[in-house]
Design a protein around this motif. Structure first.
Motif, mmCIF file in Angstrom:
data_model
loop_
_atom_site.group_PDB
_atom_site.id
_atom_site.type_symbol
_atom_site.label_atom_id
_atom_site.label_comp_id
_atom_site.label_asym_id
_atom_site.label_seq_id
_atom_site.Cartn_x
_atom_site.Cartn_y
_atom_site.Cartn_z
ATOM 1 N N UNK A 8 0.789 -1.226 0.000
ATOM 2 C CA UNK A 8 0.000 0.000 0.000
ATOM 3 C C UNK A 8 0.822 1.278 0.000
ATOM 4 N N UNK A 9 2.156 1.137 0.033
ATOM 5 C CA UNK A 9 3.024 2.313 0.084
ATOM 6 C C UNK A 9 4.140 2.157 -0.952
ATOM 7 N N UNK A 10 4.331 3.186 -1.735
ATOM 8 C CA UNK A 10 5.329 3.186 -2.800
ATOM 9 C C UNK A 10 6.645 3.751 -2.281
ATOM 10 N N UNK A 11 7.719 3.001 -2.477
ATOM 11 C CA UNK A 11 9.009 3.386 -1.927
ATOM 12 C C UNK A 11 9.572 4.656 -2.532
ATOM 13 N N UNK A 12 10.210 5.461 -1.695
ATOM 14 C CA UNK A 12 10.882 6.677 -2.145
ATOM 15 C C UNK A 12 12.361 6.725 -1.769
ATOM 16 N N UNK A 13 12.734 6.134 -0.644
ATOM 17 C CA UNK A 13 14.123 6.205 -0.206
ATOM 18 C C UNK A 13 14.440 5.018 0.688
ATOM 19 N N UNK A 14 15.704 4.608 0.684
ATOM 20 C CA UNK A 14 16.156 3.512 1.535
ATOM 21 C C UNK A 14 17.527 3.868 2.089
ATOM 22 N N UNK A 15 17.762 3.549 3.369
ATOM 23 C CA UNK A 15 19.052 3.827 3.994
ATOM 24 C C UNK A 15 19.420 2.695 4.955
ATOM 25 N N UNK A 16 20.659 2.219 4.809
ATOM 26 C CA UNK A 16 21.218 1.298 5.789
ATOM 27 C C UNK A 16 21.589 2.067 7.050
ATOM 28 N N UNK A 17 21.453 1.405 8.188
ATOM 29 C CA UNK A 17 21.899 1.991 9.447
ATOM 30 C C UNK A 17 23.417 2.127 9.450
ATOM 31 N N UNK A 18 23.958 3.251 9.967
ATOM 32 C CA UNK A 18 25.412 3.375 10.092
ATOM 33 C C UNK A 18 25.960 2.603 11.290
ATOM 34 N N UNK A 19 25.076 1.977 12.075
ATOM 35 C CA UNK A 19 25.495 1.253 13.268
ATOM 36 C C UNK A 19 25.342 -0.263 13.138
ATOM 37 N N UNK A 20 24.351 -0.721 12.366
ATOM 38 C CA UNK A 20 24.050 -2.148 12.273
ATOM 39 C C UNK A 20 23.937 -2.570 10.812
ATOM 40 N N UNK A 21 24.598 -3.661 10.454
ATOM 41 C CA UNK A 21 24.514 -4.132 9.073
ATOM 42 C C UNK A 21 23.200 -4.820 8.772
ATOM 43 N N UNK A 22 22.399 -5.090 9.805
ATOM 44 C CA UNK A 22 21.150 -5.821 9.622
ATOM 45 C C UNK A 22 19.915 -4.926 9.749
ATOM 46 N N UNK A 59 1.064 11.900 8.423
ATOM 47 C CA UNK A 59 -0.149 12.450 7.817
ATOM 48 C C UNK A 59 0.059 12.872 6.378
ATOM 49 N N UNK A 60 1.299 13.062 5.980
ATOM 50 C CA UNK A 60 1.589 13.450 4.612
ATOM 51 C C UNK A 60 2.642 12.514 4.032
ATOM 52 N N UNK A 61 2.868 12.624 2.745
ATOM 53 C CA UNK A 61 3.864 11.792 2.079
ATOM 54 C C UNK A 61 5.253 12.031 2.669
ATOM 55 N N UNK A 62 6.105 11.018 2.578
ATOM 56 C CA UNK A 62 7.506 11.155 2.983
ATOM 57 C C UNK A 62 8.381 10.805 1.783
ATOM 58 N N UNK A 63 9.448 11.596 1.587
ATOM 59 C CA UNK A 63 10.268 11.479 0.382
ATOM 60 C C UNK A 63 11.710 11.066 0.639
ATOM 61 N N UNK A 64 12.180 11.226 1.864
ATOM 62 C CA UNK A 64 13.569 10.856 2.132
ATOM 63 C C UNK A 64 13.731 10.581 3.617
ATOM 64 N N UNK A 65 14.801 9.873 3.955
ATOM 65 C CA UNK A 65 15.086 9.531 5.343
ATOM 66 C C UNK A 65 16.591 9.484 5.529
ATOM 67 N N UNK A 66 17.059 9.835 6.726
ATOM 68 C CA UNK A 66 18.486 9.764 7.054
ATOM 69 C C UNK A 66 18.622 9.299 8.500
ATOM 70 N N UNK A 67 19.477 8.317 8.717
ATOM 71 C CA UNK A 67 19.769 7.879 10.074
ATOM 72 C C UNK A 67 20.616 8.922 10.783
ATOM 73 N N UNK A 68 20.379 9.074 12.087
ATOM 74 C CA UNK A 68 21.278 9.871 12.907
ATOM 75 C C UNK A 68 22.651 9.220 12.917
ATOM 76 N N UNK A 69 23.678 10.045 12.873
ATOM 77 C CA UNK A 69 25.042 9.540 12.915
ATOM 78 C C UNK A 69 25.581 9.409 14.337
ATOM 79 N N UNK A 70 24.794 9.824 15.323
ATOM 80 C CA UNK A 70 25.290 9.719 16.694
ATOM 81 C C UNK A 70 24.333 9.006 17.638
ATOM 82 N N UNK A 71 23.119 8.692 17.172
ATOM 83 C CA UNK A 71 22.130 8.002 17.999
ATOM 84 C C UNK A 71 21.578 6.841 17.188
#
Length: 354
Positions: A8-22, A59-71
Motif C-alpha cells: 500500500x506504500x510506494x518506496x521513495x528512499x532507503x538507507x542502511x543503518x550506520x550502526x548495524x549491518x542488519x 499524515x503526509x507523504x515522505x520522500x527521504x530519510x536519514x539515520x542519525x550519525x550519533x544516535x
C-alpha cells in the motif's frame, strides 16, 4: 536476493543503518506520493528474511530519510507538508521532534557525517536548512532560488554542503566563509555546461547541452573533490570541484529515463550505483581505477556500465550501500512497493569482472 513488501506504500528512499549491518529504513508514500499519508519502515535482516521491527505513519507523504550519525535509534524524515521530523525507534507513534520552516515539500535530508551534530534538509521552496536535534529552530538557511531536490554534507568536511536543483546547477557551500552576499556559496557549477568529448581530453569540449532538472548527487567517499550528479536527461556526470569551470570529468550513459538516485560505493573509489525511472538499478565505474588497464583519471569518457539489476517493475527511486561486511551488498526501493536487498557483484557481467 531478499525482498520485503511495503504493501500500500510506494518506496521513495532507503538507507542502511550506520550502526548495524542488519537494519534498514525505508521511506514510502501512499498513492505514489501524490496525495495521502506516508510510512517509515524500520526493517531487520534476519535468517528468516526481512522483518518489520517498527513503523511510523505520517499524515503526509515522505520522500527521504536519514539515520542519525550519533544516535543508533533515531532517524530524520523529509515530509510533503514542508516539515522535518525526528523519530526514535524506542518511542511509539509520534516524532520526538518536528520542525516546519519550509514552505513547500521537503525532498531530501542528510546527516552531517563528520561532526555528527547537525543535519540538512532541502525543499521545493528553493532553500537548504541546517538543523540541530537540540534546537527548536533551524541554525542556518541557504538560498538556492530554485526547487532543490538533493542536498548532502561532504563526507570529508563538516562545513562543506552541496545541492542540485531544477536550474541544473551543482552548488557548493562552505560554512567557514563569511556569509556576505553569497550566503556561503563558493562554487556554482553548471551541470549542463560544456561536455567533454568521449575518449578525448577533458578540455576537448562540445557545445553546451540544453539544461534539464538535476535530481540527485553524491560525494565520492575517497576523493574529497569529486561529486556525481544525475537527473532528467538520463546522464550521470562526475565533477571535480577544484575545477568548477572545467565541465564534467566523466559522463556515464545508459539509462533510458531520468536517474532518481546516486550512491558512491563506500568500498571502492571508482564505483557508484544509480536508480532510475527506467525500472533498473545500475552499477558503474567512472574509469579512474588504476586497476583498469585503460583508465586515466584526467581523461573523460573511460567510465562504463558494469552491470544492471532489473527486478523492479516500477520506477526505481532509492538505492543505498551496506557499509559493513564484504563489498557489494545494497538495497533498492521502487514504486512497485518492494524493497530488494541484493549483491551488486551478482549483477556484474563476467567480462567486466576481469
Amino acid at each position: 536476493m531478499m525482498e520485503f513488501r511495503t504493501q500500500g506504500y510506494n518506496g521513495y528512499a532507503v538507507k542502511y543503518s550506520p550502526f548495524f549491518d542488519s537494519r534498514i529504513c525505508v521511506a514510502a508514500s501512499a498513492n505514489f506520493g501524490l496525495v495521502g499519508n506516508g510510512r517509515i519502515y524500520v526493517l531487520g535482516l534476519t535468517p528468516n528474511g526481512i522483518q518489520a521491527e517498527k513503523w511510523f505513519n505520517t499524515q503526509d507523504s515522505v520522500y527521504d530519510v536519514a539515520w542519525s550519525e550519533r544516535h543508533e535509534n533515531q532517524l530524520v524524515v523529509a515530509s510533503g507538508d514542508g516539515s522535518v521530523k525526528l523519530f526514535d525507534i524506542n518511542v511509539n507513534d509520534y516524532p520526538v521532534q518536528s520542525w516546519k520552516e519550509h514552505n513547500r515539500e521537503v525532498y531530501a535530508v542528510h546527516w552531517n557525517l563528520v561532526s555528527k551534530d547537525t543535519f540538512a534538509s532541502s525543499s521545493w521552496d528553493g532553500t537548504i536548512k541546517i538543523w540541530s536535534p537540540e534546537r527548536q529552530n533551524s541554525i542556518l538557511t541557504l538560498p538556492t532560488h530554485s526547487c532543490t531536490y538533493s542536498t548532502a554534507f561532504s563526507p570529508h568536511s563538516p562545513s562543506i554542503i552541496s545541492s542540485v536543483s531544477s536550474d541544473s546547477h551543482l552548488r557548493i557551500f562552505d560554512l567557514r566563509t563569511p556569509a556576505s552576499a553569497s550566503n556561503h556559496l563558493v562554487a556554482l557549477i553548471p551541470i549542463h555546461g560544456p561536455a567533454p568529448l568521449m575518449g578525448g581530453p577533458a578540455n576537448s569540449l562540445r557545445p553546451n547541452t540544453p539544461p534539464s532538472e538535476a535530481l540527485t548527487h553524491d560525494w565520492n567517499k575517497y576523493r574529497s573533490t569529486v561529486v556525481a550528479t544525475a537527473g532528467v536527461d538520463q546522464i550521470i556526470r562526475t565533477f571535480d570541484t577544484r575545477n568548477p569551470k572545467g565541465g564534467p570529468v566523466a559522463m556515464l550513459r545508459g539509462h533510458e529515463y531520468a536517474v532518481r538516485k546516486l550512491a558512491w560505493s563506500p568500498h571502492l573509489s571508482d564505483v557508484l550505483l544509480s536508480a532510475s525511472y527506467d525500472m533498473t538499478c545500475r552499477v558503474w565505474s567512472d574509469g579512474t581505477s588504476m586497476s583498469q588497464p585503460n583508465a586515466h583519471p584526467g581523461i573523460a569518457g573511460n567510465g562504463s556500465q558494469l552491470g544492471r539489476m532489473d527486478r523492479h517493475t516500477e520506477f526505481c527511486t532509492g538505492v543505498d550501500w551496506c557499509l559493513f561486511g564484504s563489498e557489494g551488498w545494497c538495497a533498492s526501493v521502487a514504486w512497485d512497493e518492494r524493497l530488494l536487498v541484493w549483491d551488486v557483484r551478482s549483477q556484474i557481467s563476467p567480462q567486466m569482472r576481469s
